[in-house]
Design a protein around this motif. Structure first.
Motif: not given
Ligand code: 3PG
Length: 306
Positions: A1-15, A29-41
């Motif tokens: 089971m994959k959980v994606l956190v997709a945040t253009e404006k990231p959470f604080a690291k502690v969160a 499994q946790l997957v991070l996509l932070e500060k992405y700049t294009a929708k394709e990402q």
């Protein structure tokens, strides 16, 4: 089971650490996509995600089309105008928010922005105080209630208008209920906006409503830019040199408004009402827990596309 956190404006690291703990303890499994700049990402990252945590990130039909495995998307926050709910339903994806989790942070910023405005944007000149002034809370939800709680400490007289909130709730909290937006704007020196962006509210803060505000009126917007009719706000501010507008949601006409209304207009560079470690922890971990509870127990308590 994959959980994606997709945040253009990231959470604080502690969160993020807290989210990871909840997700990994469930065996996911946790997957991070932070500060992405294009929708394709985002389209690429959601391809194999079973669950998605977002903030103000847009989840539209295209994202949902790309997310072939997706079962649930949780907006870690209150407003879910960034999720295409009909498309989520059509894709059999449960959409949730985490109501109340970041509302104190937004309320504290609203009061902070009020102080800044009445102290002339901290430019050193003589301003006014909030004590004894009339505060109008436009929508008495989680943020509005926190604004009322804090404003009491400032000694403000508090009024609210909310078509969906019973008078008794406000009265019990020392707030005077009013029964139309017009009445609220006509009564109060300061109005703090807490309405969601919906088809009914979009553009609803317009010239006709604003012109009810008394001399020296102040509007504080920590809600959504879409609720403002920008052209009419500009027209109103051109006619009313006494009126001030401070916002955490930058208008499209930000540059022009800076030039036209110097000293009585302010916008944060990026929406930061919910940008505190505490709000990130509360909303982020709530989102992760709601995902686990949905996958394991089918709990849909916070579903918004029922
Ligand atoms: C919300 O709706 O929860 C707030 O506007 C916060 O939004 P953010 O997560 O993009 O900061």
């Amino acid at each position: 089971m994959k959980v994606l956190v997709a945040t253009e404006k990231p959470f604080a690291k502690v969160a993020v650490d807290g989210i990871r703990e909840v997700v990994e303890q469930a065996g996911y499994q946790l997957v991070l996509l932070e500060k992405y700049t294009a929708k394709e990402q985002l389209l690429e990252a959601v391809a194999d995600a079973d669950a998605l945590i977002i903030r103000s990130d847009n989840v539209d039909a295209e994202v949902l089309d790309a997310a072939k495995q997706l079962k649930i998307v949780v907006r870690a926050g209150a407003g879910y105008d960034n999720i295409d709910l009909a498309a989520a339903t059509a894709h059999n994806v449960v959409a949730m928010n985490t109501p109340g989790q970041n509302s104190n942070a937004v309320a504290e910023l609203a009061l902070g922005m009020m102080v800044m405005a009445v102290r002339n944007m901290y430019n050193g000149t003589s301003g006014t105080e909030l004590k004894g002034k009339k505060l109008g809370i436009h929508a008495y939800g989680n943020v509005g209630r926190n604004v009322a709680r804090i404003a009491k400490g400032f000694g403000m007289d508090i009024y609210a208008y909310d078509a969906y909130c019973p008078d008794e709730v406000m009265v019990a909290e020392g707030v005077t209920p009013l029964h139309s937006a017009q009445e609220l704007y006509a009564t109060c020196d300061v109005v703090s906006l807490h309405i969601p962006a919906t088809p009914e509210t979009k553009g609803s803060i317009n010239y006709a409503l604003l012109q009810n505000m008394p001399k020296g009126g102040l509007l504080v917007n920590t809600a959504r830019k879409e609720v403002i009719n920008e052209d009419e706000l500009i027209q109103f501010m051109q006619e009313r040199a006494d009126f001030r507008y401070v916002t955490d949601v930058m208008p499209a006409a930000d540059q022009k408004m800076h030039e036209l209304f110097e000293g009585r207009y302010f916008a944060t560079p990026k929406k930061m009402g919910a940008q505190t470690a505490e709000a990130n922890i509360n909303a982020g971990i709530a989102a992760a827990k709601q995902i686990v509870d949905f996958i394991q127990n089918g709990n849909t308590r916070f579903q918004v596309n029922k």
